[in-house]
Design a protein around this motif. Sequence first.
Motif, PDB file in Angstrom:
ATOM      1  N   THR A   8      15.082  48.300  27.758  1.00 32.37           N
ATOM      2  CA  THR A   8      13.927  47.491  27.340  1.00 32.37           C
ATOM      3  C   THR A   8      14.380  46.193  26.663  1.00 32.37           C
ATOM      4  OG1 THR A   8      12.759  49.561  26.987  1.00 32.37           O
ATOM      5  CG2 THR A   8      11.766  47.582  26.027  1.00 32.37           C
ATOM      6  N   LEU A   9      15.424  46.298  25.833  1.00 31.76           N
ATOM      7  CA  LEU A   9      15.921  45.097  25.159  1.00 31.76           C
ATOM      8  C   LEU A   9      16.497  44.109  26.175  1.00 31.76           C
ATOM      9  CD1 LEU A   9      17.620  46.733  22.038  1.00 31.76           C
ATOM     10  CD2 LEU A   9      15.567  45.292  22.044  1.00 31.76           C
ATOM     11  N   ILE A  10      17.165  44.636  27.203  1.00 33.95           N
ATOM     12  CA  ILE A  10      17.718  43.750  28.238  1.00 33.95           C
ATOM     13  C   ILE A  10      16.575  43.007  28.936  1.00 33.95           C
ATOM     14  CG2 ILE A  10      18.908  43.658  30.487  1.00 33.95           C
ATOM     15  CD1 ILE A  10      20.714  45.944  29.528  1.00 33.95           C
ATOM     16  N   GLN A  11      15.524  43.743  29.242  1.00 32.23           N
ATOM     17  CA  GLN A  11      14.362  43.123  29.900  1.00 32.23           C
ATOM     18  C   GLN A  11      13.761  42.027  29.021  1.00 32.23           C
ATOM     19  OE1 GLN A  11      11.478  46.145  30.839  1.00 32.23           O
ATOM     20  NE2 GLN A  11      12.561  46.646  32.732  1.00 32.23           N
ATOM     21  N   GLU A  12      13.590  42.397  27.747  1.00 35.11           N
ATOM     22  CA  GLU A  12      12.999  41.471  26.783  1.00 35.11           C
ATOM     23  C   GLU A  12      13.799  40.171  26.710  1.00 35.11           C
ATOM     24  OE1 GLU A  12      11.889  43.824  23.116  1.00 35.11           O
ATOM     25  OE2 GLU A  12      12.563  41.926  22.217  1.00 35.11           O
ATOM     26  N   MET A  23      23.022  39.775  28.099  1.00 36.80           N
ATOM     27  CA  MET A  23      24.050  40.816  28.066  1.00 36.80           C
ATOM     28  C   MET A  23      25.122  40.489  27.013  1.00 36.80           C
ATOM     29  SD  MET A  23      22.881  42.928  30.247  1.00 36.80           S
ATOM     30  CE  MET A  23      24.041  44.102  30.883  1.00 36.80           C
ATOM     31  N   VAL A  24      25.513  39.207  26.955  1.00 35.25           N
ATOM     32  CA  VAL A  24      26.536  38.798  25.985  1.00 35.25           C
ATOM     33  C   VAL A  24      26.029  39.030  24.557  1.00 35.25           C
ATOM     34  CG1 VAL A  24      27.826  36.810  25.077  1.00 35.25           C
ATOM     35  CG2 VAL A  24      27.559  37.090  27.553  1.00 35.25           C
ATOM     36  N   LEU A  25      24.806  38.593  24.294  1.00 31.31           N
ATOM     37  CA  LEU A  25      24.277  38.679  22.924  1.00 31.31           C
ATOM     38  C   LEU A  25      23.930  40.109  22.523  1.00 31.31           C
ATOM     39  CD1 LEU A  25      22.107  35.421  22.744  1.00 31.31           C
ATOM     40  CD2 LEU A  25      24.433  35.801  21.920  1.00 31.31           C
ATOM     41  N   LEU A  26      23.445  40.895  23.481  1.00 31.87           N
ATOM     42  CA  LEU A  26      23.112  42.289  23.150  1.00 31.87           C
ATOM     43  C   LEU A  26      24.395  43.084  22.862  1.00 31.87           C
ATOM     44  CD1 LEU A  26      20.982  44.442  22.722  1.00 31.87           C
ATOM     45  CD2 LEU A  26      20.963  44.867  25.198  1.00 31.87           C
ATOM     46  N   ALA A  27      25.401  42.866  23.690  1.00 31.21           N
ATOM     47  CA  ALA A  27      26.676  43.548  23.455  1.00 31.21           C
ATOM     48  C   ALA A  27      27.214  43.179  22.074  1.00 31.21           C
ATOM     49  CB  ALA A  27      27.684  43.188  24.546  1.00 31.21           C
ATOM     50  N   GLU A  48      18.108  48.076  13.063  1.00 35.74           N
ATOM     51  CA  GLU A  48      18.778  46.904  12.481  1.00 35.74           C
ATOM     52  C   GLU A  48      19.518  46.104  13.569  1.00 35.74           C
ATOM     53  OE1 GLU A  48      22.489  46.403   9.536  1.00 35.74           O
ATOM     54  OE2 GLU A  48      21.307  48.241   9.293  1.00 35.74           O
ATOM     55  N   LYS A  49      20.161  46.821  14.485  1.00 32.38           N
ATOM     56  CA  LYS A  49      20.908  46.154  15.560  1.00 32.38           C
ATOM     57  C   LYS A  49      19.961  45.517  16.571  1.00 32.38           C
ATOM     58  CE  LYS A  49      25.166  48.714  15.084  1.00 32.38           C
ATOM     59  NZ  LYS A  49      25.973  49.840  15.533  1.00 32.38           N
ATOM     60  N   ALA A  50      18.872  46.188  16.861  1.00 29.58           N
ATOM     61  CA  ALA A  50      17.882  45.623  17.791  1.00 29.58           C
ATOM     62  C   ALA A  50      17.292  44.338  17.206  1.00 29.58           C
ATOM     63  CB  ALA A  50      16.782  46.638  18.075  1.00 29.58           C
ATOM     64  N   GLU A  51      17.058  44.353  15.903  1.00 25.52           N
ATOM     65  CA  GLU A  51      16.501  43.161  15.239  1.00 25.52           C
ATOM     66  C   GLU A  51      17.508  42.016  15.254  1.00 25.52           C
ATOM     67  OE1 GLU A  51      13.486  42.209  14.382  1.00 25.52           O
ATOM     68  OE2 GLU A  51      13.026  44.119  15.358  1.00 25.52           O
ATOM     69  N   LYS A  52      18.769  42.371  15.077  1.00 26.60           N
ATOM     70  CA  LYS A  52      19.837  41.375  15.119  1.00 26.60           C
ATOM     71  C   LYS A  52      19.826  40.701  16.495  1.00 26.60           C
ATOM     72  CE  LYS A  52      24.303  42.067  13.027  1.00 26.60           C
ATOM     73  NZ  LYS A  52      25.493  42.921  13.187  1.00 26.60           N
ATOM     74  N   TYR A  56      19.219  36.775  17.571  1.00 34.18           N
ATOM     75  CA  TYR A  56      20.134  36.005  18.426  1.00 34.18           C
ATOM     76  C   TYR A  56      19.369  35.321  19.565  1.00 34.18           C
ATOM     77  CZ  TYR A  56      24.064  38.593  16.299  1.00 34.18           C
ATOM     78  OH  TYR A  56      24.971  39.132  15.445  1.00 34.18           O
ATOM     79  N   VAL A  57      18.397  36.031  20.128  1.00 30.19           N
ATOM     80  CA  VAL A  57      17.608  35.455  21.230  1.00 30.19           C
ATOM     81  C   VAL A  57      16.806  34.249  20.724  1.00 30.19           C
ATOM     82  CG1 VAL A  57      15.728  35.864  22.886  1.00 30.19           C
ATOM     83  CG2 VAL A  57      17.509  37.608  22.548  1.00 30.19           C
TER      84      VAL A  57
END
Length: 275
Positions: A8-12, A23-27, A48-52, A56-57
């Motif tokens: 879902t985060l990748i889609q977002e 992909m770079v920023l999520l990793a 916390e990581k999802a918010e980070k 970044y986005v």
Amino acid sequence: MTRPDIRTLIQEGTEQIGRFETMVLLAHALGVRREFLIAHDLDVPDEEKAEKFRLYVVMRKSGTPVPYITGEQDFYGRFFEVNPSVLIPRPDTEVLVDTALELFDEAPRVLDLGTGSGCLAVTLALEMKNSEVVATDVSQEALLTAERNAEKLKAKVAFRRGAWWEAVGEEERFDLIVSNPPYIRADDEHLANLTFEPRSALTDEGDGMSALAVIALGAPAHLRSGGWLLLEHGYDQGEACRNLLQHAGFSAVRTVKDFGGNDRVTLGTVGHFSG
Ligand code: GLN
């Protein structure tokens, strides 16, 4: 509310900044390798990581270059720490490294003027056997960054603070002098897209030739016989740089093109005259 999984985060992210940068920023936000994201796309990361990642986005959407978000940029196969006090290393600059390596493979004494992240000095120190590398910068923040890069990558480089020749002793001589100085014209529209990088690393606030001229005119006095000067410059400054080097007394002056086919590096040597 259910927490989003990786898929879902990748889609977002992809909807906002495209898949590659997502992909770079999520990793980076999750502290994992990119391949992990595909293999574990149903994992649910900490909030916390999802918010980070979402932050970044937002930063990316407002123009922050990816390397300033992740804090690193690949150059000549190694990762360099970068931050807004240094120019982000460009692949074009790797042409300067290749050219230098064709000229010397052992024991040169090297000077890098305006080292920024240290990418040239560190790479040359690591690629050339028994080299002795000195690197300068006028910016204290840049020097600290370059020092950390040299330490992390285990390169032996002596760093000194000062503008162009200020940090170089009058009697000092090198085999190789390199520089990627600010060479963009103050009125170049290209500058408008580079607002996140230190302006003083990009432009001389004039015609783009002044730093190149200071370096080229000062270099012969600091080169050993048979030594070379290699200057990176803009795509439209090849001829001006060749003239400049010839005027400064260099011989065998030529320009090397970058991967995009643009003039990028001009070099010349100070000859040995026998007889
Ligand atoms: N090559 C960079 C750019 O055009 C500029 C680097 C520099 O001014 N030294 O984006």
